[in-house]
Design a protein around this motif. Sequence first.
Motif, PDB file in Angstrom:
ATOM      1  N   LEU A  80       0.812  -1.205   0.000  1.00 26.40           N
ATOM      2  CA  LEU A  80       0.000   0.000   0.000  1.00 26.40           C
ATOM      3  C   LEU A  80       0.852   1.265   0.000  1.00 26.40           C
ATOM      4  N   VAL A 115       0.406   4.846  -2.114  1.00 27.63           N
ATOM      5  CA  VAL A 115       0.336   6.207  -1.599  1.00 27.63           C
ATOM      6  C   VAL A 115       1.303   7.118  -2.340  1.00 27.63           C
ATOM      7  N   LEU A 128      -2.354   9.436  -7.568  1.00 26.43           N
ATOM      8  CA  LEU A 128      -3.669   8.878  -7.295  1.00 26.43           C
ATOM      9  C   LEU A 128      -4.478   8.804  -8.582  1.00 26.43           C
ATOM     10  N   ARG A 136     -16.920  10.760  -2.358  1.00 23.60           N
ATOM     11  CA  ARG A 136     -16.487   9.574  -1.601  1.00 23.60           C
ATOM     12  C   ARG A 136     -17.352   9.412  -0.354  1.00 23.60           C
ATOM     13  N   ARG A 139      -8.457   6.804   5.339  1.00 29.44           N
ATOM     14  CA  ARG A 139      -8.392   7.850   4.322  1.00 29.44           C
ATOM     15  C   ARG A 139      -7.331   7.491   3.281  1.00 29.44           C
ATOM     16  N   GLU A 140      -7.708   7.418   2.011  1.00 27.12           N
ATOM     17  CA  GLU A 140      -6.777   6.984   0.973  1.00 27.12           C
ATOM     18  C   GLU A 140      -5.582   7.925   0.826  1.00 27.12           C
ATOM     19  N   THR A 141      -5.789   9.193   1.045  1.00 24.34           N
ATOM     20  CA  THR A 141      -4.705  10.157   0.868  1.00 24.34           C
ATOM     21  C   THR A 141      -3.816  10.290   2.098  1.00 24.34           C
ATOM     22  N   LEU A 190      -2.917   7.349   5.031  1.00 20.82           N
ATOM     23  CA  LEU A 190      -3.244   6.064   5.649  1.00 20.82           C
ATOM     24  C   LEU A 190      -3.105   6.073   7.160  1.00 20.82           C
ATOM     25  N   ALA A 205     -11.687  -0.360  -0.227  1.00 21.68           N
ATOM     26  CA  ALA A 205     -11.637   0.501   0.957  1.00 21.68           C
ATOM     27  C   ALA A 205     -11.241  -0.299   2.191  1.00 21.68           C
ATOM     28  N   GLN A 206     -10.296   0.260   2.974  1.00 26.04           N
ATOM     29  CA  GLN A 206      -9.846  -0.369   4.215  1.00 26.04           C
ATOM     30  C   GLN A 206     -10.596   0.250   5.392  1.00 26.04           C
TER      31      GLN A 206
END
Length: 311
Positions: free
Chosen positions: A57, A61, A65, A73, A81-83, A85, A141-142
């Motif tokens: 992952l 990051v 993106l 979202r 949050r993807e931006t 972690l 999504a985590q």
Amino acid sequence: MATSFLPVQLDRFRREAKKLSRELSIPHSEALDRIAVENGYLNWSLLAKHSKGAHLLESVVQAPLPRPPRGTRYYLHGDIRETNLAQCYCARCDTFEPIGHLVPTSYHADGKDGERYLRDLKRWNERQLEEDSQWFRPATAQNVLAAAAVAERDAREAARSPFHRWLDGQRERNDPVGDLAGDILRDAGFPINMANRRELEDHLSQHGSRAVKAFRQAWHEFSGGERHEWTLADALAAELKITREEAQELVDVEPMELTGQSGDGAYGYEFDFTDHASPRLAAKLLRKRRSLKVQVGPWFFDGIRHSEFPR
């Protein structure tokens, strides 16, 4: 299935282990194992093994993106949050917070985070069925709460007694059994694994004879009996804690309506069993209630369908 921890989480675990090692004067390896147990693993080796793919992952990051799908979202409680972690969304605070805000020890001390995640997940699944939705949530999504919440939900489901499961199909009924089902299923403290009739009745007796009355009818149906209209004998037996055969002696008593000074509506009814109870039953009632006159609430006749009875 266990969820891999992210690198930032593993680094935080290692720092916590160092601190724990110093505070308790234990080997660093033992501290790591303790951290692993707190997070659902038998030891640190298993935790690290399940997280071995998490480092991939990091490259995601660092890489540009991808353009997100059209729309906004949608974040569930605990979504990472993807931006960034190191952050997750807290729906209860409606902000992005450090992951430590929710795990391993939640800022919210009421233990409701898992329930909130599952509720949000259900709402999102329903939202996806809507046409022209303006929201999206990546399939990858985590979520920091998902594994523990699902495990807790599955454990609770496995612990439910057959009677508790049977109540699921009764909650929409417009009768005392439906009311009982709704009350029990909403009660987070109800002993869901209790399967013995006597124990269940004893537990419900603290909520009054109305609950006992409904339970007896529910258990009758659950045990294979036909659904039938509640009789006055059934209601009297539940209220007086006597057998149905004994209660049959008392069904001819005419209840007196109790009204307030204004006379608007009944707040209850009074039975006088003086001239109807046999000497043996009268003695039993006097031991139990110290009177042959018994007052009941206006709900007493709920479920009884007979032209001679008040409604």
